[in-house]
Design a protein around this motif. Structure first.
Motif, PDB file in Angstrom:
ATOM      1  N   MET A   1       0.835  -1.205   0.000  1.00  0.00           N
ATOM      2  CA  MET A   1       0.000   0.000   0.000  1.00  0.00           C
ATOM      3  C   MET A   1       0.870   1.255   0.000  1.00  0.00           C
ATOM      4  O   MET A   1       0.535   2.247  -0.643  1.00  0.00           O
ATOM      5  CB  MET A   1      -0.957   0.007   1.191  1.00  0.00           C
ATOM      6  CG  MET A   1      -2.015  -1.080   1.124  1.00  0.00           C
ATOM      7  SD  MET A   1      -2.914  -1.154  -0.446  1.00  0.00           S
ATOM      8  CE  MET A   1      -3.777   0.370  -0.413  1.00  0.00           C
ATOM      9  N   GLY A   2       1.990   1.230   0.705  1.00  0.00           N
ATOM     10  CA  GLY A   2       2.907   2.371   0.680  1.00  0.00           C
ATOM     11  C   GLY A   2       3.450   2.632  -0.713  1.00  0.00           C
ATOM     12  O   GLY A   2       3.527   3.782  -1.165  1.00  0.00           O
ATOM     13  N   ILE A   3       3.808   1.562  -1.415  1.00  0.00           N
ATOM     14  CA  ILE A   3       4.295   1.708  -2.794  1.00  0.00           C
ATOM     15  C   ILE A   3       3.193   2.247  -3.694  1.00  0.00           C
ATOM     16  O   ILE A   3       3.426   3.171  -4.495  1.00  0.00           O
ATOM     17  CB  ILE A   3       4.830   0.354  -3.314  1.00  0.00           C
ATOM     18  CG1 ILE A   3       6.102  -0.024  -2.570  1.00  0.00           C
ATOM     19  CG2 ILE A   3       5.068   0.396  -4.824  1.00  0.00           C
ATOM     20  CD1 ILE A   3       6.558  -1.457  -2.798  1.00  0.00           C
ATOM     21  N   LEU A   4       1.985   1.690  -3.569  1.00  0.00           N
ATOM     22  CA  LEU A   4       0.868   2.145  -4.411  1.00  0.00           C
ATOM     23  C   LEU A   4       0.499   3.601  -4.127  1.00  0.00           C
ATOM     24  O   LEU A   4       0.198   4.364  -5.052  1.00  0.00           O
ATOM     25  CB  LEU A   4      -0.347   1.238  -4.219  1.00  0.00           C
ATOM     26  CG  LEU A   4      -0.204  -0.179  -4.768  1.00  0.00           C
ATOM     27  CD1 LEU A   4      -1.407  -1.021  -4.382  1.00  0.00           C
ATOM     28  CD2 LEU A   4      -0.013  -0.160  -6.262  1.00  0.00           C
ATOM     29  N   ILE A   5       0.531   3.999  -2.866  1.00  0.00           N
ATOM     30  CA  ILE A   5       0.220   5.391  -2.522  1.00  0.00           C
ATOM     31  C   ILE A   5       1.305   6.325  -3.055  1.00  0.00           C
ATOM     32  O   ILE A   5       1.009   7.410  -3.561  1.00  0.00           O
ATOM     33  CB  ILE A   5       0.010   5.539  -0.999  1.00  0.00           C
ATOM     34  CG1 ILE A   5      -1.327   4.897  -0.606  1.00  0.00           C
ATOM     35  CG2 ILE A   5       0.053   7.002  -0.571  1.00  0.00           C
ATOM     36  CD1 ILE A   5      -1.584   4.827   0.883  1.00  0.00           C
TER      37      ILE A   5
ATOM     38  N   ILE B   1      -5.018  10.925  -8.488  1.00  0.00           N
ATOM     39  CA  ILE B   1      -5.874  11.364  -7.376  1.00  0.00           C
ATOM     40  C   ILE B   1      -6.929  10.317  -7.021  1.00  0.00           C
ATOM     41  O   ILE B   1      -7.084   9.994  -5.838  1.00  0.00           O
ATOM     42  CB  ILE B   1      -6.492  12.746  -7.674  1.00  0.00           C
ATOM     43  CG1 ILE B   1      -5.369  13.791  -7.687  1.00  0.00           C
ATOM     44  CG2 ILE B   1      -7.546  13.103  -6.638  1.00  0.00           C
ATOM     45  CD1 ILE B   1      -5.804  15.176  -8.108  1.00  0.00           C
ATOM     46  N   PRO B   2      -7.675   9.749  -7.984  1.00  0.00           N
ATOM     47  CA  PRO B   2      -8.642   8.708  -7.602  1.00  0.00           C
ATOM     48  C   PRO B   2      -7.971   7.491  -6.956  1.00  0.00           C
ATOM     49  O   PRO B   2      -8.486   6.932  -5.985  1.00  0.00           O
ATOM     50  CB  PRO B   2      -9.312   8.309  -8.918  1.00  0.00           C
ATOM     51  CG  PRO B   2      -9.054   9.433  -9.846  1.00  0.00           C
ATOM     52  CD  PRO B   2      -7.775  10.067  -9.407  1.00  0.00           C
ATOM     53  N   PHE B   3      -6.794   7.108  -7.490  1.00  0.00           N
ATOM     54  CA  PHE B   3      -6.078   5.983  -6.897  1.00  0.00           C
ATOM     55  C   PHE B   3      -5.607   6.314  -5.489  1.00  0.00           C
ATOM     56  O   PHE B   3      -5.642   5.470  -4.597  1.00  0.00           O
ATOM     57  CB  PHE B   3      -4.888   5.582  -7.766  1.00  0.00           C
ATOM     58  CG  PHE B   3      -5.278   4.980  -9.074  1.00  0.00           C
ATOM     59  CD1 PHE B   3      -5.965   3.787  -9.132  1.00  0.00           C
ATOM     60  CD2 PHE B   3      -4.955   5.621 -10.257  1.00  0.00           C
ATOM     61  CE1 PHE B   3      -6.330   3.229 -10.334  1.00  0.00           C
ATOM     62  CE2 PHE B   3      -5.306   5.070 -11.470  1.00  0.00           C
ATOM     63  CZ  PHE B   3      -5.998   3.870 -11.510  1.00  0.00           C
ATOM     64  N   LEU B   4      -5.163   7.514  -5.269  1.00  0.00           N
ATOM     65  CA  LEU B   4      -4.720   7.951  -3.951  1.00  0.00           C
ATOM     66  C   LEU B   4      -5.862   7.852  -2.946  1.00  0.00           C
ATOM     67  O   LEU B   4      -5.681   7.365  -1.825  1.00  0.00           O
ATOM     68  CB  LEU B   4      -4.184   9.387  -4.031  1.00  0.00           C
ATOM     69  CG  LEU B   4      -3.560   9.963  -2.775  1.00  0.00           C
ATOM     70  CD1 LEU B   4      -2.372   9.122  -2.341  1.00  0.00           C
ATOM     71  CD2 LEU B   4      -3.129  11.386  -3.022  1.00  0.00           C
ATOM     72  N   ILE B   5      -7.042   8.270  -3.355  1.00  0.00           N
ATOM     73  CA  ILE B   5      -8.222   8.175  -2.482  1.00  0.00           C
ATOM     74  C   ILE B   5      -8.558   6.717  -2.195  1.00  0.00           C
ATOM     75  O   ILE B   5      -8.791   6.329  -1.039  1.00  0.00           O
ATOM     76  CB  ILE B   5      -9.410   8.918  -3.112  1.00  0.00           C
ATOM     77  CG1 ILE B   5      -9.124  10.419  -3.155  1.00  0.00           C
ATOM     78  CG2 ILE B   5     -10.699   8.637  -2.353  1.00  0.00           C
ATOM     79  CD1 ILE B   5     -10.090  11.212  -3.999  1.00  0.00           C
ATOM     80  N   ILE B   6      -8.573   5.887  -3.236  1.00  0.00           N
ATOM     81  CA  ILE B   6      -8.925   4.472  -3.070  1.00  0.00           C
ATOM     82  C   ILE B   6      -7.918   3.755  -2.176  1.00  0.00           C
ATOM     83  O   ILE B   6      -8.298   3.044  -1.235  1.00  0.00           O
ATOM     84  CB  ILE B   6      -9.027   3.780  -4.447  1.00  0.00           C
ATOM     85  CG1 ILE B   6     -10.244   4.304  -5.201  1.00  0.00           C
ATOM     86  CG2 ILE B   6      -9.092   2.265  -4.304  1.00  0.00           C
ATOM     87  CD1 ILE B   6     -10.286   3.899  -6.655  1.00  0.00           C
ATOM     88  N   PHE B   7      -6.631   3.931  -2.447  1.00  0.00           N
ATOM     89  CA  PHE B   7      -5.613   3.246  -1.654  1.00  0.00           C
ATOM     90  C   PHE B   7      -5.569   3.779  -0.222  1.00  0.00           C
ATOM     91  O   PHE B   7      -5.319   3.027   0.719  1.00  0.00           O
ATOM     92  CB  PHE B   7      -4.238   3.362  -2.315  1.00  0.00           C
ATOM     93  CG  PHE B   7      -4.161   2.695  -3.656  1.00  0.00           C
ATOM     94  CD1 PHE B   7      -4.823   1.508  -3.911  1.00  0.00           C
ATOM     95  CD2 PHE B   7      -3.428   3.260  -4.677  1.00  0.00           C
ATOM     96  CE1 PHE B   7      -4.751   0.891  -5.148  1.00  0.00           C
ATOM     97  CE2 PHE B   7      -3.339   2.647  -5.920  1.00  0.00           C
ATOM     98  CZ  PHE B   7      -4.013   1.467  -6.154  1.00  0.00           C
TER      99      PHE B   7
END
Length: 108
Positions: free
Chosen positions: A55-59, A72-78
């Motif tokens: 999750m840290g890598i994805l964020i 931005i949408p991915f940041l919110i989802i993750f």
């Protein structure tokens, strides 16, 4: 395979590992992994650490991509996943069910 009748200590340790995502997401699972002998608790601790790393890598990737507004949408989802997934783990553990973290649950 986890028994339906886990001892309270093991259930409490699993809940602590899940809940540590809110205050010490790496340190608590690592310490529990080193100290506890139960294989089921160790598996939950490793899954929790791997989940936090992924999750840290994805964020981080989402933050970089948010410069061009795609992330931005991915940041919110993750971000929501890092809050909701540990809560789901706590609820499943309290009800006596085995919980595998999504994304990393089958790695270990």
């Amino acid at each position: 395979m986890e028994s339906k009748y886990d001892s309270f200590d093991n259930k409490g340790l699993k809940i602590l590992v899940h809940a540590s995502a809110f205050f010490m997401p790496f340190l608590v699972p690592f310490i529990i992994y080193l100290v506890v002998a139960d294989a089921a608790v160790k598996r939950v601790a490793v899954q929790a650490i791997l989940f936090q790393v992924v999750m840290g890598i994805l964020i981080t990737i989402s933050i970089v991509l948010s410069i061009i507004l795609i992330g931005i949408p991915f940041l919110i989802i993750f971000g929501l996943m890092t809050i909701i997934i540990p809560i789901m783990g706590i609820i499943k553990t309290l009800s006596g069910e085995t919980y595998n973290y999504p994304i990393v649950g089958r790695w270990f």
